[in-house]
Design an enzyme around this catalytic site. Structure first.
Site, short mmCIF file in Angstrom:
data_model
loop_
_atom_site.label_atom_id
_atom_site.label_comp_id
_atom_site.label_asym_id
_atom_site.label_seq_id
_atom_site.Cartn_x
_atom_site.Cartn_y
_atom_site.Cartn_z
N ASP A 392 0.82 -1.23 0.00
CA ASP A 392 0.00 0.00 0.00
C ASP A 392 0.85 1.27 0.00
O ASP A 392 0.49 2.26 -0.64
CB ASP A 392 -0.89 0.05 1.25
CG ASP A 392 -1.91 -1.06 1.24
OD1 ASP A 392 -2.12 -1.67 0.17
OD2 ASP A 392 -2.50 -1.34 2.30
P1 NAP Z 1 0.89 -3.99 3.16
O1 NAP Z 1 0.20 -3.05 2.26
O2 NAP Z 1 0.11 -4.74 4.18
O3 NAP Z 1 1.65 -5.05 2.21
C1 NAP Z 1 2.52 -5.99 2.73
C2 NAP Z 1 2.94 -6.91 1.60
O4 NAP Z 1 3.94 -7.77 2.13
C3 NAP Z 1 1.82 -7.77 1.09
O5 NAP Z 1 1.45 -7.38 -0.20
C4 NAP Z 1 2.37 -9.20 1.15
O6 NAP Z 1 2.19 -9.82 -0.12
C5 NAP Z 1 3.84 -9.00 1.46
N1 NAP Z 1 4.35 -10.02 2.37
C6 NAP Z 1 3.76 -10.53 3.48
N2 NAP Z 1 4.54 -11.45 4.04
C7 NAP Z 1 5.65 -11.54 3.26
C8 NAP Z 1 6.83 -12.33 3.32
N3 NAP Z 1 7.05 -13.24 4.28
N4 NAP Z 1 7.76 -12.15 2.36
C9 NAP Z 1 7.58 -11.25 1.37
N5 NAP Z 1 6.49 -10.47 1.27
C10 NAP Z 1 5.53 -10.62 2.21
O7 NAP Z 1 2.11 -3.30 3.94
P2 NAP Z 1 2.76 -1.86 3.82
O8 NAP Z 1 3.05 -1.54 2.39
O9 NAP Z 1 3.87 -1.87 4.82
O10 NAP Z 1 1.61 -0.88 4.27
C11 NAP Z 1 1.16 -0.85 5.60
C12 NAP Z 1 -0.34 -0.81 5.61
O11 NAP Z 1 -0.77 -0.99 6.97
C13 NAP Z 1 -0.88 0.52 5.12
O12 NAP Z 1 -2.07 0.34 4.41
C14 NAP Z 1 -1.14 1.25 6.44
O13 NAP Z 1 -2.14 2.23 6.31
C15 NAP Z 1 -1.58 0.11 7.33
N6 NAP Z 1 -1.44 0.42 8.76
C16 NAP Z 1 -0.22 0.75 9.24
C17 NAP Z 1 -0.09 1.11 10.57
C18 NAP Z 1 1.25 1.52 11.14
O14 NAP Z 1 1.26 2.14 12.19
N7 NAP Z 1 2.35 1.21 10.50
C19 NAP Z 1 -1.18 1.08 11.40
C20 NAP Z 1 -2.42 0.71 10.88
C21 NAP Z 1 -2.52 0.37 9.55
P3 NAP Z 1 2.16 -11.42 -0.23
O15 NAP Z 1 1.09 -11.88 0.67
O16 NAP Z 1 1.92 -11.67 -1.68
O17 NAP Z 1 3.52 -11.91 0.19
#
Ligand code: NAP
Length: 468
Positions: A392
């Site tokens: 994301d």
């Molecule tokens: P994300 O959008 O959740 O994407 C994570 C990606 O990692 C997934 O597409 C997944 O694809 C891949 N993945 C998972 N396990 C893996 C592994 N073992 N090896 C390789 N790839 C792996 O994460 P993000 O880009 O870090 O974004 C964070 C999201 O969380 C945002 O939407 C944000 O708004 C939300 N959020 C964050 C917080 C905060 O405080 N940081 C709090 C609340 C919400 P596969 O399954 O295909 O592997």
């Protein structure tokens, strides 16, 4: 004399709490911040303990021992479980505040009508409501994050839910007002129990409609409730130290929630009532556009030829615990004279600072880390953007697709790099449940697999595979 020591200690402890929060703003001073917080808390406990009103020292020793029994195992949880660990701490804080409120009321009953001013009773009711709702709300949040089987992760919604929830909170507030006005009524104790019950119920109802992945933001909001509950407790117990410590806790929780909401371009109400996570998935982009895959050898060559590599870590790096392998790759690349920077999105992963903590654990120099606003202008000059389990936070739909759940969220402009190498295990979406065109754009190559394994293979390729 002990009263004067108590007052002086309160000032010193408060100052240490303020310094602790300030120092924790920067990785360079964060350790000092933690030490200042611990010392401040030890001074606060010690100064309270020596007060003449404290007579039951045995019970205090027992409580401290119980705290150690719970606290030490909690401190040993893996880094990925820190959000739920934090939620449990808030649950204990909320429970303590709620119980102190109830106990204090019963103590006042024995001391006569003079104790019951409207102000103190009002503070007591606020303390009890916030304390108990924080308790069950935080337990639910921890359960959702830990993926406890009997707590559904997805948002559970039903028609009229907000009316029911506000009705329960409203009933607690009305009962609270009646109780404040008639504290000595024979039904006073029962009214207080009713308030406790409604607050406990509200904590559960508040969390049910929120998706598991929104829990870090919710935990931060609950943190501010726990802080406010401590402020109210300070007024009940006439402790200025509790008032200031609670205010610092409450405001820092609130500020953190605001930062997280802003970084996701979402409002508080959207997090609390938006049932994020139930969004419809669009047609899989794999059906429309081609995902191009790259081999480890090919990816290593692309990296080898680059001058500037920007690593963009995300939740997947945390899941895979790939940070130490990332460090090895960083060493290999910098040894070859490449410039390697780490682009840190404020909400990458699942808790604030998630990426910073993981990279620090692997001893990646914090000077190599760049915040989103700092790195984005450099992205067009970047030869390879290495996306490690981020989705994301690098999704260009945030800039272009009106109506997307992440529209307007600031992102790291990985798509503007000359080449993108993206590591993930599958074509599945990330947290927001939406497709990401970055993966199918012309200059992107996928490295499918677990992040730790893929980076490990890259490191091997550099170490022994002829790339010197
Ligand atoms: P994300 O959008 O959740 O994407 C994570 C990606 O990692 C997934 O597409 C997944 O694809 C891949 N993945 C998972 N396990 C893996 C592994 N073992 N090896 C390789 N790839 C792996 O994460 P993000 O880009 O870090 O974004 C964070 C999201 O969380 C945002 O939407 C944000 O708004 C939300 N959020 C964050 C917080 C905060 O405080 N940081 C709090 C609340 C919400 P596969 O399954 O295909 O592997």
């Amino acid at each position: 004399m002990t009263a004067a020591v108590g007052r002086l200690s309160a000032v010193i402890a408060t100052a240490l709490f303020i310094f602790a929060l300030n120092w924790m703003n920067d990785p360079k001073t964060a350790r000092r911040g933690v030490i200042a917080g611990v010392v401040g808390m030890a001074i606060a406990v010690g100064a309270t303990w020596i007060q003449p009103e404290i007579v039951h020292h045995g019970w205090i020793l027992l409580a401290i021992a119980a705290g150690f029994v719970v606290g030490i195992p909690l401190s040993l949880v893996p880094l990925t479980a820190v959000p739920q660990r934090t939620a449990l701490s808030h649950a204990f804080g909320g429970l303590a505040a709620g119980l102190v409120g109830v106990a204090e009321y019963h103590l006042w009953l024995g001391e006569g009508a003079g104790r019951f001013t409207t102000f103190r009773m009002g503070a007591l009711v606020i303390e009890v409501i916030l304390g108990f709702l924080t308790f069950t709300g935080s337990l639910m949040a921890a359960g959702k994050l830990q993926e406890v089987r009997w707590i559904p992760q997805r948002p559970v919604t039903y028609p009229g839910q907000n009316v029911v929830n506000l009705g329960v909170l409203g009933a607690a507030a009305v009962l609270g007002v009646v109780f404040v006005l008639h504290p000595l009524a024979t039904w006073g104790g029962s009214a207080l129990l009713g308030i406790c019950g409604l607050a406990l119920l509200f904590g559960v109802l508040l969390i049910i409609p929120i998706g598991g992945a929104d829990m870090p933001t919710v935990i931060s909001i609950l943190n501010s409730y726990a802080g406010l509950s401590a402020v109210a407790m300070g007024f009940v117990l006439n402790s200025m130290l509790l008032v200031t410590a609670g205010a610092l806790d409450g405001s820092s929780g609130l500020i953190l929630s605001i930062i997280m909401c802003r970084a996701m371009n979402r409002s508080f109400t959207n997090v609390l009532f938006g049932a994020f996570g139930t969004v419809q998935k669009t047609k899989a982009i794999g059906e429309q556009k081609e995902w191009k895959q790259e081999s480890i050898e090919g990816a290593a060559q692309l990296l080898e030829q680059a001058r500037l590599v920007v690593v963009i870590p995300g939740y997947g790096m945390a899941v895979a615990q790939a940070q130490h392998k990332v460090r090895e790759l960083y060493d290999q690349l910098t040894k070859r004279g490449l410039e390697v920077r780490f682009a840190i999105h404020p909400v990458a992963g699942r808790m604030p600072g998630h990426m910073n903590v993981l990279l620090a654990e692997a001893n990646i120099p914090y000077t190599a880390l760049a915040e989103m606003d700092e790195i984005n202008p450099e992205m067009p000059q970047c030869d390879v953007a290495l996306v490690i389990g981020a989705n994301d936070v690098v999704n260009p739909a945030a800039r272009t697709v009106k109506g997307s759940p992440i529209y307007g969220m600031p992102i790291i402009d990985a798509d503007k790099a000359k080449t993108v190498l993206a590591i993930k295990r599958s074509k599945n979406p990330g947290f927001a449940g939406i497709d990401n065109d970055l993966y199918v754009q012309d200059n992107t190559w996928m490295l499918f697999g677990d992040a730790k394994a893929v980076i490990g293979d890259l490191v091997k390729q550099f170490a022994g595979g002829g790339l010197h």
